[in-house]
Motif scaffolding. Structure first.
Motif: not given
Length: 141
Positions: A37, A40-41, A72, A76
């Protein structure tokens, strides 16, 4: 709404609490989720590690990218979805037992403080800021 705070606190706690709590206390699922996460964020929000570090150290700069990053993390991870809202079961599984009671109490306090904020990013940002103010040792971003 109390569950939202619980979840947010749980996920945030994983990132910065690592210095306070032994990582062995975190489930393998939480450790893997936090790494995935986070990457990704960072990409989606456009924020950088320096900005995240500032938050971990208690410097909450009103910066759009860090607000997007914080929200996020919750979306996510699956803790919040647009369709179903908060995934209470997942949030409960992720939180280390050593901080559950305090996280729940702090969540209630901070949820009350952010009640009137309608913008989702501002709401999450102010929740984290409040949570940090109550106990910086259990905030994870």
């Amino acid at each position: 709404m109390n569950h939202l705070v619980f979840l947010v606190a749980s996920l945030l706690t994983v990132a910065s609490v690592q210095a306070v709590l032994d990582q062995a206390k975190f489930s393998p699922k939480l450790l893997e989720l936090s790494k995935t996460v986070h990457g990704t964020c960072v990409s989606k929000s456009g924020t950088d590690e320096a900005s995240i570090k500032k938050v971990i150290n208690g410097e909450f700069t009103d910066e759009p990218k860090i607000k997007v990053y914080m929200r996020c993390i919750l979306t996510e991870s699956g803790v919040i979805t647009d369709e179903k809202g908060l995934n209470v079961e997942l949030a409960t599984q992720l939180l280390p037992s050593e901080v559950k009671d305090e996280v729940l109490a702090n969540t209630k306090t901070c949820l009350a403080k952010i009640k009137g904020i309608t913008n989702k990013e501002d709401r999450v940002f102010n929740f984290f800021k409040c949570f940090y103010g109550l106990n910086p040792n259990i905030l994870v971003v």
